[in-house]
Motif scaffolding. Sequence first.
Motif, PDB file in Angstrom:
ATOM      1  N   VAL B  81       0.886  -1.078  -0.107  1.00  0.00           N
ATOM      2  CA  VAL B  81      -0.132  -0.059   0.227  1.00  0.00           C
ATOM      3  C   VAL B  81       0.854   1.298  -0.032  1.00  0.00           C
ATOM      4  O   VAL B  81       1.619   1.494   0.939  1.00  0.00           O
ATOM      5  CB  VAL B  81      -0.921   0.237   1.155  1.00  0.00           C
ATOM      6  N   ARG B  85      -1.407   6.558  -1.713  1.00  0.00           N
ATOM      7  CA  ARG B  85      -2.474   5.622  -2.376  1.00  0.00           C
ATOM      8  C   ARG B  85      -1.576   5.277  -3.687  1.00  0.00           C
ATOM      9  O   ARG B  85      -1.913   3.981  -3.895  1.00  0.00           O
ATOM     10  CB  ARG B  85      -3.712   6.271  -2.216  1.00  0.00           C
ATOM     11  N   GLN B 137     -10.423   6.437  -1.213  1.00  0.00           N
ATOM     12  CA  GLN B 137      -9.009   6.274  -1.724  1.00  0.00           C
ATOM     13  C   GLN B 137      -8.180   5.251  -0.895  1.00  0.00           C
ATOM     14  O   GLN B 137      -7.604   4.129  -1.780  1.00  0.00           O
ATOM     15  CB  GLN B 137      -8.351   7.509  -2.083  1.00  0.00           C
ATOM     16  N   GLN B 138      -8.160   5.484   0.278  1.00  0.00           N
ATOM     17  CA  GLN B 138      -7.308   4.633   1.241  1.00  0.00           C
ATOM     18  C   GLN B 138      -7.699   3.266   1.121  1.00  0.00           C
ATOM     19  O   GLN B 138      -7.031   2.480   1.224  1.00  0.00           O
ATOM     20  CB  GLN B 138      -6.993   5.201   2.521  1.00  0.00           C
ATOM     21  N   ALA B 141      -6.925   1.512  -2.038  1.00  0.00           N
ATOM     22  CA  ALA B 141      -5.560   1.224  -1.930  1.00  0.00           C
ATOM     23  C   ALA B 141      -5.335   0.063  -1.039  1.00  0.00           C
ATOM     24  O   ALA B 141      -4.489  -0.971  -1.677  1.00  0.00           O
ATOM     25  CB  ALA B 141      -4.720   2.220  -1.644  1.00  0.00           C
ATOM     26  N   PRO B 158      -0.570   4.555   5.960  1.00  0.00           N
ATOM     27  CA  PRO B 158      -2.157   4.479   5.630  1.00  0.00           C
ATOM     28  C   PRO B 158      -3.109   5.390   6.132  1.00  0.00           C
ATOM     29  O   PRO B 158      -3.943   5.484   5.562  1.00  0.00           O
ATOM     30  CB  PRO B 158      -2.376   3.047   5.905  1.00  0.00           C
TER      31      PRO B 158
END
Lengths: 299, 231
Positions: B81, B85, B137-138, B141, B158
């Motif tokens: 990750v 992202r 978005q995280q 990811a 993260p």
Amino acid sequence: MDGSICMDFGPYLLLASLEGAVQAAVLALTAVGLSLVFGVMRVVNVAHGEFFMLGAVLAWWISNMLTGSPLFGFLAALIFAPLIVAGLAAVADRLILKRLSYDPEATIVATIGLLYIIQQGALTLFGPDARPVAAPFDFRVSFPWFGYSGYKIFVILACVLVLLGVWALLTRTRIGLIMRATQFDRETAQAFGIPVARVYTGVFAFGAMLAAVAAVLIVPTQQAYYLMGLDPLLLSFIVVIIGGLGSLKGTVLAAAVIGLSDGIITIFFDPTLAKILSTILVAMILVFRPTGLFGTATR
Amino acid sequence: MLTVTDIDCFYGDVQVLRQFSLSAASGEILCLLGRNGAGKTTALKAIMGLVPPRSGSVVVDDVDLTKLPAHAAPKYGLGYVPQGRRLFSELTVAENIEIGLMATGQGKPTRDRVLDLFPVLRERLSQVSGKLSGGEQQMLAMARALCTEPNVLLMDEPTEGLQPSMIAKIREVVVALKQTGVAVVLVEQRVDAVLPVADHVAFIENGMNRETVPVQQLRDDPSLLHRYVGI
């Protein structure tokens, strides 16, 4: 204008538009190859026009080797010339571009070198003469005002078909997804198992192949010779600058505009005026929208 | 299990990692802490092969990945990750997930399991990922990385820029991964966000792993945090 002696404006415009459409279709196909290579690899391939030239010269060579029906020779050329060109491009990628780590500046210089190698290679192997290639069929489409080459209409349709195929490949297949992911972020693509070096080789070969297909299609209306790569290269650059480097949508749209306007202006006015106008358009795009109409920045 | 031994990494002539080592066992959460520019992100990239080490070794489950190309990493169980992202922002949510699945040849069961972890993504499958909110978005990811079914998951900041509820969700997923035996290496700036879940903490300074300690030791003696992270 007296209709009994010369064509009226409407039919004349139709004729000019058809000529422009042929040019636009071939230009779109050629420029999409250039745009794809830049979009995915960030390589400005100055040798792209030479792949076009090689496609045309190989089409002459292949169709000349095969006696009999021109259709048979043309079909063989349409299959084998792009494959040979793609193979050569793949070798060039592995031997030259990969060793330069696809550095944007270094690859410009390298592809200029490649341009001369291909050009002089074609001169040495095939000679300096312009070579005619027979059209695979010869019929005229009759309009009420004039007859028009059926082959040229076939060229438009074939280019559109190939472009639709490219679009489907990019948007509907896993290969296309891999290419787009590589285009957007090559480092992250690698982290997700995408062999970027192999993708680059494939894209470079595919871009060259598209130029060769365009050349094989159009060469029966022109002649094949070793210096014919320059015009397609310049026009392709004009188109991808206007459309946005790496944007296929922009490239096709810009090719349509440039091709059609070039065809129409050339017939109604003067070929030089057409070139002046497209140059002004490029200059304006560079000043006011440097990324082109549909171009985007990538990592 | 991940074992990194004495790796040296360079950006051009500049050495970024010096004899850097760390290890994370299955089911362990290792947090890598350090100041800005200490080499945390480079350490994760080196493990992934994105910044190839000039010396040393990276071993995952007894397979030496050091000389393999970066794109081989997912096949040997490494998931990533990235910081910021790094989604394929013009691709849809579904396409980003598909990229993750393709990396190790996973299929629908993995996809469904991952989407069950992040139900909000199921509602956004056809949306372009660049248009998602920061938290979504995280999640994407993480989902993309989990689609590779990793044995070792590397996560680079993260929780960066996320609201507390989202941080809690990410923590929840990390703990769930730990329970399934995944080794997690977590790079973070926000110490408070990771200490509750970490088993060990490694401190990186000037590209070197200065110390690796059990998290309990940090709770008992926070001076290490002050020394290496400045808090």
